[in-house]
Write a protein that holds these residues in place. Structure first.
Motif, PDB file in Angstrom:
ATOM      1  N   ARG A   1      -5.533  -1.741  -4.183  1.00 20.29           N
ATOM      2  CA  ARG A   1      -4.616  -2.729  -3.604  1.00 20.29           C
ATOM      3  C   ARG A   1      -4.243  -2.475  -2.146  1.00 20.29           C
TER       4      ARG A   1
ATOM      5  N   MET B   1       0.094   0.174   6.172  1.00 14.58           N
ATOM      6  CA  MET B   1       0.678   1.479   6.522  1.00 14.58           C
ATOM      7  C   MET B   1      -0.156   2.166   7.612  1.00 14.58           C
TER       8      MET B   1
ATOM      9  N   ALA C   1      -4.619   7.782   5.862  1.00 12.12           N
ATOM     10  CA  ALA C   1      -3.749   6.819   5.169  1.00 12.12           C
ATOM     11  C   ALA C   1      -4.556   5.861   4.298  1.00 12.12           C
TER      12      ALA C   1
ATOM     13  N   GLY D   1      -2.323  14.260   5.249  1.00 17.41           N
ATOM     14  CA  GLY D   1      -2.793  13.424   4.153  1.00 17.41           C
ATOM     15  C   GLY D   1      -1.696  12.527   3.632  1.00 17.41           C
TER      16      GLY D   1
ATOM     17  N   ALA E   1      -0.283  10.864  -0.208  1.00 20.33           N
ATOM     18  CA  ALA E   1      -0.423  10.960  -1.664  1.00 20.33           C
ATOM     19  C   ALA E   1       0.215   9.714  -2.254  1.00 20.33           C
TER      20      ALA E   1
ATOM     21  N   ASN F   1       8.148   0.499   2.982  1.00 15.61           N
ATOM     22  CA  ASN F   1       7.706   1.678   2.247  1.00 15.61           C
ATOM     23  C   ASN F   1       8.711   2.805   2.476  1.00 15.61           C
TER      24      ASN F   1
HETATM   25  O1  PMT Z   1      -2.392  -0.088   2.850  1.00 16.80           O
HETATM   26  P1  PMT Z   1      -1.012  -0.456   2.309  1.00 16.80           P
HETATM   27  O2  PMT Z   1      -1.066  -1.693   1.437  1.00 16.80           O
HETATM   28  O3  PMT Z   1       0.017  -0.550   3.403  1.00 16.80           O
HETATM   29  O4  PMT Z   1      -0.550   0.720   1.333  1.00 16.80           O
HETATM   30  C1  PMT Z   1      -0.290   1.991   1.856  1.00 16.80           C
HETATM   31  C2  PMT Z   1      -0.821   3.106   0.938  1.00 16.80           C
HETATM   32  C3  PMT Z   1      -0.025   3.121  -0.350  1.00 16.80           C
HETATM   33  C4  PMT Z   1      -2.316   2.880   0.636  1.00 16.80           C
HETATM   34  C5  PMT Z   1      -0.659   4.460   1.726  1.00 16.80           C
HETATM   35  O5  PMT Z   1       0.682   4.666   2.035  1.00 16.80           O
HETATM   36  C6  PMT Z   1      -1.227   5.634   0.946  1.00 16.80           C
HETATM   37  O6  PMT Z   1      -0.598   6.212   0.081  1.00 16.80           O
HETATM   38  N1  PMT Z   1      -2.515   5.995   1.245  1.00 16.80           N
HETATM   39  C7  PMT Z   1      -3.259   7.031   0.472  1.00 16.80           C
HETATM   40  C8  PMT Z   1      -3.755   6.435  -0.802  1.00 16.80           C
HETATM   41  C9  PMT Z   1      -4.568   7.423  -1.621  1.00 16.80           C
HETATM   42  O7  PMT Z   1      -5.743   7.257  -1.745  1.00 16.80           O
HETATM   43  O8  PMT Z   1      -3.886   8.460  -2.089  1.00 16.80           O
HETATM   44  P2  PMT Z   1      -4.524   9.621  -3.010  1.00 16.80           P
HETATM   45  O9  PMT Z   1      -3.348  10.367  -3.496  1.00 16.80           O
HETATM   46  O10 PMT Z   1      -5.499   9.061  -3.996  1.00 16.80           O
HETATM   47  O11 PMT Z   1      -5.358  10.474  -1.969  1.00 16.80           O
HETATM   48  C10 PMT Z   1      -4.843  11.627  -1.309  1.00 16.80           C
HETATM   49  C11 PMT Z   1      -5.353  11.709   0.096  1.00 16.80           C
HETATM   50  O12 PMT Z   1      -6.755  12.017   0.073  1.00 16.80           O
HETATM   51  C12 PMT Z   1      -5.191  10.472   0.934  1.00 16.80           C
HETATM   52  O13 PMT Z   1      -4.828  10.870   2.249  1.00 16.80           O
HETATM   53  C13 PMT Z   1      -6.582   9.840   0.935  1.00 16.80           C
HETATM   54  O14 PMT Z   1      -6.834   9.111   2.128  1.00 16.80           O
HETATM   55  C14 PMT Z   1      -7.462  11.082   0.846  1.00 16.80           C
HETATM   56  N2  PMT Z   1      -8.755  10.884   0.172  1.00 16.80           N
HETATM   57  C15 PMT Z   1      -8.820  10.561  -1.143  1.00 16.80           C
HETATM   58  C16 PMT Z   1     -10.049  10.461  -1.762  1.00 16.80           C
HETATM   59  C17 PMT Z   1     -11.219  10.682  -1.008  1.00 16.80           C
HETATM   60  N3  PMT Z   1     -12.418  10.570  -1.565  1.00 16.80           N
HETATM   61  N4  PMT Z   1     -11.129  10.979   0.292  1.00 16.80           N
HETATM   62  C18 PMT Z   1      -9.929  11.100   0.879  1.00 16.80           C
HETATM   63  O15 PMT Z   1      -9.856  11.370   2.095  1.00 16.80           O
END
Ligand code: PMT
Length: 401
Positions: free
Chosen positions: A212, A217, A275, A323, A325, A364
């Protein structure tokens, strides 16, 4: 909004030169004093007389102009300007600037000015995407040039793609935003790479797995970082927002493409912010044919994607790595686990799947963690939140450097 501003508007030889008449009119309407420089090729598209009539000043076209040398030669023009705007800028102009050529009035002026420079490129989409043009754009960004990215759409040549000059209103608004609002330059001169938006993992030619994320952000962070004086590279997956003009922009679709784009742009990066909502898994295979409806159940086999954030943090000399989360439970526990496991400097954790904040919404809230600290940034507009997070990142970055 631009009164007392002295804008040097440079017009180069492209069909978009006619739009610069409107740009000049908008600058004048905002109270700016505008002088115009035209390349020889630009004069083939629009007569200097038109710019003279609208600006109220003679147009400068030649480097070696005996009249001008007595009154306002290239050095005087360079000293006079508060800001230099090149619109439209051809591929040739970008190449000249990137390589420091000085064989006409404009290229000489570019080398002679010390004021902010804005470039609004315009060219055929294939020319824009050419590695040589992209390398020139990248070089110019490292020189501190503000790129007003071209827009996508139908081009004068009849083809579709990215390369149309940004609309005069967009260019004028960018100058108003930059020249009239003063933000503390807490990231002055630093190179920042930011990922934003959702990746899209194809299942077959018509279907994909995604999430989604709207990009709001990450884009807000890119704006806040740019306003704080950073050179920003924004690498975006699927987004619901217009293509930004305030930074170097790379558009990707899949996690693997995002990984490649990040590593193409990570050299010289001081701060990396992840992000983007990157898909953890992708379908093992994307067939050339649409998957047919047959059995009642269908099993998809997924393959783990590379972790971009962890790979950046694992570089030999990593940038300050931040990062995100996105969690539906145990926010602090999972965020701190990612902070440690991925060897990050900082992590910004947000709740997703709740009534407020997270994906898609304009507001947010973040709980930000680092090794021996934590700060809560309460629910607010993402633009405001981004400024607060950028201030915190600058604080922690400075504490380490
Ligand atoms: O875009 P919006 O609609 O404004 O929403 C904002 C948001 C909720 C998407 C944003 O604030 C946010 O939380 N982004 C990270 C989303 C995410 O994938 O979180 P995660 O907990 O699954 O991942 C942890 C981190 O690892 C993140 O920094 C992600 O970018 C990174 N990651 C994850 C998987 C991957 N294969 N490579 C990565 O780099």
């Amino acid at each position: 909004m631009l009164s007392q501003r002295r804008i040097l508007l440079a017009v180069t030889g492209g069909i978009a030169a006619y739009k610069s008449l409107e740009l000049l009119r908008l600058f004048k309407k905002q109270g700016a004093d505008v002088r115009v420089v035209m390349t020889k090729a630009a004069t083939a598209f629009v007569q200097p007389l038109s710019f003279q009539a609208l600006s109220g000043h003679a147009v400068h076209c030649h480097l070696l102009d005996t009249e001008a040398e007595h009154a306002m030669g290239h050095i005087e023009l360079a000293r006079w300007a508060d800001v230099l705007v090149i619109a439209p800028a051809t591929a040739n102009t970008l190449a000249n600037f990137a390589h420091g050529l000085a064989d006409d009035l404009l290229s000489t002026l570019y080398l002679a000015v010390t004021c902010p420079v804005y470039i609004a490129p315009a060219m055929n989409h294939v020319m824009w995407k050419h590695p040589a043009t992209q390398a020139n754009v990248k070089t110019l960004r490292t020189y501190g040039v503000n790129l007003i990215s071209p827009e996508s759409g139908e081009q004068a040549c009849g083809e579709m793609g990215i390369g149309r000059m940004a609309e005069p209103e967009t260019i004028c608004q960018q100058l108003i935003d930059d020249l009239t609002v003063t933000h503390p330059q807490i990231l002055s001169g630093l190179n920042i790479v930011i990922t934003a938006g959702a990746t899209r993992e194809p299942l077959d030619p018509v279907r994909y797995l995604t999430n989604r994320s709207s990009g709001k952000m990450g884009y807000a962070l890119a704006i806040a970082a740019q306003q704080a004086g950073a050179n920003v590279i924004l690498i975006s997956g699927v987004k619901q927002l217009p293509t930004p003009t305030y930074c170097y922009f790379v558009s990707v679709e899949t996690a693997q493409q995002m990984h490649a784009a990040v590593f193409e742009n990570i050299k010289d990066c001081d701060i990396f912010i992840g992000a983007a909502a990157v898909a953890d898994y992708r379908p093992v295979a994307c067939g050339e044919e649409k998957i047919k409806k047959q059995a009642d159940q269908l099993t998809l086999t997924l393959q783990k994607n590379p972790d971009i954030l962890a790979d950046v943090a694992a570089l030999k000399t990593p940038p300050f790595t931040v990062g995100f989360a996105a969690e539906t439970s145990d926010l602090e526990h999972y965020a701190r686990d990612k902070l440690t496991r991925k060897k990050l400097n900082m992590i910004a954790a947000n709740w997703v799947g709740r009534a407020e904040g997270g994906f898609e919404r304009d507001e947010n809230a973040l709980d930000v963690f680092w090794q021996d600290g934590k700060k809560t940034l309460p629910m607010t507009e993402k633009s405001e939140l981004a400024q607060q997070l950028i201030a915190l990142i600058a604080e922690r970055f400075n504490a380490l450097n």
